[in-house]
Structures are given as structure tokens and as C-alpha cells.
Enzyme design. Sequence first.
Site, PDB file in Angstrom:
ATOM      1  N   GLY A 207       0.813  -1.296  -0.193  1.00 29.59           N
ATOM      2  CA  GLY A 207      -0.062  -0.017   0.215  1.00 29.59           C
ATOM      3  C   GLY A 207       0.826   1.342  -0.048  1.00 29.59           C
ATOM      4  N   PHE A 208       1.633   1.407   0.797  1.00 30.67           N
ATOM      5  CA  PHE A 208       2.653   2.475   1.284  1.00 30.67           C
ATOM      6  C   PHE A 208       1.961   3.666   1.200  1.00 30.67           C
ATOM      7  CE2 PHE A 208       5.211  -0.721  -1.330  1.00 30.67           C
ATOM      8  CZ  PHE A 208       5.699  -1.196  -0.457  1.00 30.67           C
TER       9      PHE A 208
ATOM     10  N   GLY B  99       1.128  -6.354   4.288  1.00 27.11           N
ATOM     11  CA  GLY B  99       2.796  -6.835   3.895  1.00 27.11           C
ATOM     12  C   GLY B  99       3.452  -6.744   5.180  1.00 27.11           C
TER      13      GLY B  99
ATOM     14  N   GLY C  19       0.328   1.607  12.884  1.00 17.60           N
ATOM     15  CA  GLY C  19      -0.422   0.045  13.103  1.00 17.60           C
ATOM     16  C   GLY C  19      -0.127  -0.705  14.041  1.00 17.60           C
TER      17      GLY C  19
ATOM     18  N   LYS D  79      11.762 -10.087  13.295  1.00 12.48           N
ATOM     19  CA  LYS D  79      11.944 -10.600  11.956  1.00 12.48           C
ATOM     20  C   LYS D  79      11.055  -9.607  11.185  1.00 12.48           C
ATOM     21  CE  LYS D  79      11.828 -14.917   9.390  1.00 12.48           C
ATOM     22  NZ  LYS D  79      11.789 -16.233   9.486  1.00 12.48           N
TER      23      LYS D  79
ATOM     24  N   GLY E 269       6.551   2.688  16.129  1.00 14.32           N
ATOM     25  CA  GLY E 269       6.596   2.306  14.736  1.00 14.32           C
ATOM     26  C   GLY E 269       8.007   2.209  14.083  1.00 14.32           C
TER      27      GLY E 269
ATOM     28  N   GLU F 154       8.116   3.194   8.634  1.00 10.92           N
ATOM     29  CA  GLU F 154       8.282   4.504   8.052  1.00 10.92           C
ATOM     30  C   GLU F 154       9.837   5.236   8.472  1.00 10.92           C
ATOM     31  OE1 GLU F 154       4.052   5.581   6.470  1.00 10.92           O
ATOM     32  OE2 GLU F 154       4.741   6.942   8.535  1.00 10.92           O
TER      33      GLU F 154
HETATM   34 MO1  MOS Z   1       1.164   5.412   5.199  1.00 13.63          MO
HETATM   35  S1  MOS Z   1       1.879   6.781   3.889  1.00 13.63           S
HETATM   36  O1  MOS Z   1       0.500   6.303   6.072  1.00 13.63           O
HETATM   37  O2  MOS Z   1       0.406   4.298   4.483  1.00 13.63           O
END
Ligand code: MOS
Length: 735
Positions: free
Chosen positions: A244-245, A472, A514, A623, A692, A695
Site C-alpha cells: 500500500g505505502f 505486508g 499500526g 523478524k 513504529g 516509515e
Molecule cells: Mo502510510 S503513507 O500513512 O500508509
Amino acid sequence: MKFEHPATFNPIDQLKVVGHPTSRIEGPLKTTGTAPYAYERHDVVANQAYGHVIGSAIGKGRIASMDLRAAKAAPGVLAIVTADNAGKLDKGERNAAPLLGGPEIAHYHQAVAVVVAETFEQARAASQLVRIDYEKEDGKFDLAAGRDKSSVPDPKIGGPADTAIGSFASAFAASPVQLDATYTTPDESHAMMEPHASIAAWDGDKLTIWTSNQMIAWGVTDLAKTLGMPKENVRLISPYIGGGFGGKLFLRADILMAALGARAAKRPVKVALQRPLMFNNTTHRPATIQRIRLGANRDGTIAAIGHESWSGNVEGGEPDMAVSQSRLLYAGANRMTATRFAGLDLPEGNAMRAPGEASGMMALEIAVDELAEKLGMDPVALRIKNDTQVDPEHPERPFSQRQFIECLQTGAERFGWSQRKPQPGQVRDGRWLIGMGMAAAFRNNLLTKSAARVRLDRDGIVTVETDMTDIGTGSYTIIAQTAAEMMGVPLEKVAVHLGDSDFPVSCGSGGQFGGNNSTAGVYAACVKLREAIAQKLGFNSDEAVFADGLVSSGNRSVPLAQAAGNDGLMAEDGIEYGDLAKTHQQSTFGAHFVEVGVDADTAEIRVRRMLAVCAAGRILNPKAARSQVIGAMTMGVGAALMEELVVDTRQGFFVNHDLAGYEVPVHADIPHQDMIFLDETDPMSSPMKAKGVAELGICGVAAAVANAVYNATGVRVREYPITLDKLLARMPEVG
Ligand code: MOS
């Protein structure tokens, strides 16, 4: 559950399952080709027809006329939907440009029709028979030209358009060492493997869509608003997502055109966006122009930081917040940022992996390298000197945790940074000029509420349901690890169901939020389930111990399966953070080190090795987290050396709209990667004490590559991507 901070000891801290490098629980489904992706769900509903989307052939103007006769008469055609017959459509809150254009055209390849037919080939063939006459208008397609007429936006996310602390102008003017440079980053495309795809089926006024989407609840709300229907009547199902990115954060044309096509054809309809349509039809990361000014004392203390950024978008769209990290990464008493917006008629820009910091760090971290050179200081030492443990704009506000210096030091040592020659162009390996570069990594850690439902059944199986998605990244696995740890069962006893709007609303997959938030939501639901189990057994829930498939209190132990009873037990809850993000700055930190070789004759650039060191709270699954970081590093190399949507500034579109023309790194481009997580738990981030990483890994990489290229050649390139044509004429004379 309201998160009470700092988190104290809780069942997650046992680390029997959490924190272990665990292979993906859905991995076998994916490697055997049996995980059903949206377009492959042939079995979910009978009688599926195929929709083929037609994109606008102009960038700006209107449709003068459409002739559908030949297409309608073509074999197998069931329906053609255009703005003329689609009925009244609204626009999703998160969509700036309408997903179905006509007669007005907002951008090139905006969907203007979907042709529905019995087979894909028939739909595609009939699409080519649709005749459209356009009235073309001149549009604004050039960011550089629009820069002078840019306006002050009111960004919805990512901070205000202007910030100012102290007196930047006078402090900069008074600084004995100054840097003032402008950098540019191009438009970029997510280019995920799986195209946007959806199957829509109506049952009366109820609509079900099997799709590929990162944010289920947003999709439901925006689709219901677009179609003018109650959101209770919309169901989105998206269990497997092929990347998705950020490109699948929002409702896109595939979902809407499948829904409209299915309504018109009175049959379920499936739509996948054709790859050549995706680059202009969906969103992209907007290009930026960034001016950075840094003023320092001779000892390297930064006294003034100024960062201005210009980006473009369709009117109503958001600016890129490239200045974000410049408000937080380095100390400095006098600072300013400015975000400016140029209205453009190009396709809609929006989030792409680390929106804001990804582009901002590309510029800022070259600037810091340039300042280090002016100071005659090592770039690692300069960054260490200007560390801050508090929000530089609000010194009363600490970082929840910040091991930035440790990342820099660990990285320098492990990479062999002391071998680097500060003077460019000093190292040679045959025909290759060799250079080393480094950059900071920084990305904010966002706290967002997230809910889940957990069930214990009479077989002792723990089932988790949440509308969280796995793009993913490993969501399935870390959620299973969390539930296993909380309920005291092995991983094999946990079933995880994701990506269905019938499940409780989660944080979704975005902004690297997430991992921490979705598992914290599962934690909250598990706490509630533990209480329900304890209560049923007459245990004091504070004393009940969940381990080895048993729940125990005092000298009594009961197998979980038995505790569940015949009907099982279920609990639902979520995590909420109150104003925690206001009192504590939540960010993740790292350092990137890169070695490149540049061909002395052709200026071909090859990355030779890369290292990232990350400090990002507890790593729930080393991992999966490592995969995220090395994937992000790879994407950073793409941003440094290859990726660019080339704008045709006369016609108004991205020219290279396929995977042959839009280049991303392949295996041969990334010979050696290494990455290290610092041992860290952040009790202010959530009960999981995690943050997270997905990113963080991309932020700074491109600048580290750019700085390495400079160290190899002495050529400073400030316009990404760093392609060999930008080096060639300026390459040093070497023997
Ligand atoms: Mo990310 S650019 O908030 O899927």
C-alpha cells in the site's frame, strides 16, 4: 481502556511470545498462492462481471461529448457508467478531486467511465470504442512556476503552515557559519505490487466490497458519503493486501467504479486499475522545493534553523509537510518553518510512506552534511552536539524516549565510519570512486485509538477480530503474538481475522502507527477477556495467572478450554490515549550509513553497503520489523537514485506511468544491507511499550546516499533523484 502512563509491568513483559523473531503466520498462504487477494476472490459471490476503467485523456478542461453507441453494441457489454448516468455523487471527506470526472476534468487519467462486460477482454475491447471529445484548457502543471503564486495553506494534519520561535532572521544573520541552500524532491509513486482492485456486490440497498484497502473504516465512511447511503449498509472486506505505502489509505476509483458498475449491470462487478492508469489515476507523493537555512557558532552549536517548503496539489488537497522533522530533530533557540501551497492541475497528491519526514529528511540531512563541511566538523559529531531531549519549540515537553545519540554512535562504530576521509574524492577502487555518507533517521510515532474483539472457545482457541489490515507488514503475526502472550497460550492456538468492517474499528495501517496501536487495542480486549474468564471461575482477576493454556489462582488451575464453557466467552475493548500526545513528544530515531561507488568515467552510482540503527521502542517481532526497515531502506535508495514521476508541464500528466518507466530498485541495486535495533522499551507509548518502524526506515536514507556520492566525488547534487546526468559534467578529473 484508557492508557494509564507510564505503563507498568504487564503480561506482555513476560516476552514468552512477543519480542521473538516469528515468521508470518499467514506466510504459508501467501507463498502457496492461496491467500486470496481482492481481484482473485472468484468464489465470494457468483456471476461476477468485469469492469474496465477509462481515464481522462486531458489534464484539464471538460468533456464536450461522449459517444457510447459502438461500445454498447460490442460483444458482451452489460453497462457503461459515466457521470451522465451515475446518479448524484458526493465526494469522500478524504478525496480532494472527484473519483469520477465529467463533464469537468480535474486531472489526467481521472476516471470518466467504467465499461462492464461478461469478460475482461470484452470490457477492455469495448472501452476502446468509447469516443470522447474534450475541450482542453490550459492548466497549472509546474510547481516551480507556481511557487511564486503559492498560498498559505491550513494543513489538516502535520502542524501549522507557519512556526516561529525566538528570532530566526537576526540569529541567522549573526551566525558566523551559515548555510543557505535549496533542494528539490520529485513526485513519486507508491508502485505497490498489487494494483487497486475491488469486487462489488449489491443485495438490495446493501453493498459489499472485497477490496485492497489500508483503512477500512475510512473507506466505509467515504464510500457511503460518496454514494449518499447510510454507512451501515456498506461492508468492506480486505484481509490481504499486496502493498500500500499510503496509496491505499483512501477510497479510490476501483471501489467506486465497481460499486457503480454493479448497480448499473445489476450484477457483481470486479475492477482492477490497469497498471498504466495507476500512476495518474491514484495518488502520489507530491514534489517539493525546500529552502533550508542553518546558522551555527564555530563550535557547531546551531543557533538558527529555517526550513521553508513549497509543494503543489489539486485545490482542496493537502500540502506535503516536509518541514515536520525540522521542528523537532535538532536543538536551536531560533527557528522557523513555512509550508506553502501551489494549486496545480496534476493528479491528486497524498500520503506516501512517511509523508512529510520522507521528503523533509531528504533535504534537511544534506543541509546538515553541508554545514558540517563548512564547520570542518564530523557530521556524526555535529548531530550529537545538537541533540535535544525536549521539544525545541516547547522545552517543557519531553520526548517520551530519545536514543538518537546512541543510534549515531552505534552506527558509526559498526559501519567503520572512522575510516571515512572527510575530504571528497580521496578513495578509489579500480574505476570506482568510493564515498561514505550518513544521515539521521526521524519519524513521529502517532497514538491513535484502536479496538478489537477476542473470543475464547471450548477448544481453547483464542480468536481475534479487528478491522486492522496487514499490508505486508506482519499485522497478523504481531496481533497473534499479543493475544498468545496475554492469554497464556501458544501462537498456534490463536486465530486472527482482519480487514472486515463488521469487526471493531482499529487504527488501520498507516503512518507507522499500526503496529503499536493495533496490538495495544488487542491488549485491551484481552484484559477484558481475562477478567471475564476470572469472574466466571470465581477468581480474583488481579490474581489469576494465564500460562501454559491454564488459568490459575491460589492452588486451583483450570484449562482455558474448560473455562470457556460450551458457549465460549467474548470481550471487546480498545485503547485510548487521552492527551498523552500533547504532553509527551512521541518520535522514533535512527541513523543511516551508506557506502557508494561512483564510476569515475560514466558517473554510474552503485550502493555498496548500507546500515541502519533504529531506536523505536519495544520491537514486537524482530523478524517482521527488520523486513520493514530493510524494505524502507531499499525504497530510500529508490528515492535517492531512481524514482521520479516526470511531469509533462504542457499537457499536465506523469509521463512515465508504468513499471518500465518508473524505476525502483531491484535486488542487484542493493548488494548489502544491515540493520540494528537498539534495546528499548517506551513505557509512554502504550501497554505494548512499542513504536513504529516501517516509515522510520526510509527517512534519511536518500540524504545518506547523496552525502556518500558527495564524499566519493565532491559533486553536491541537491535535486533528486541523483541520476548520473547530474554528475557527469561536474565529475573530478582523475587519472
Ligand atoms: Mo502510510 S503513507 O500513512 O500508509
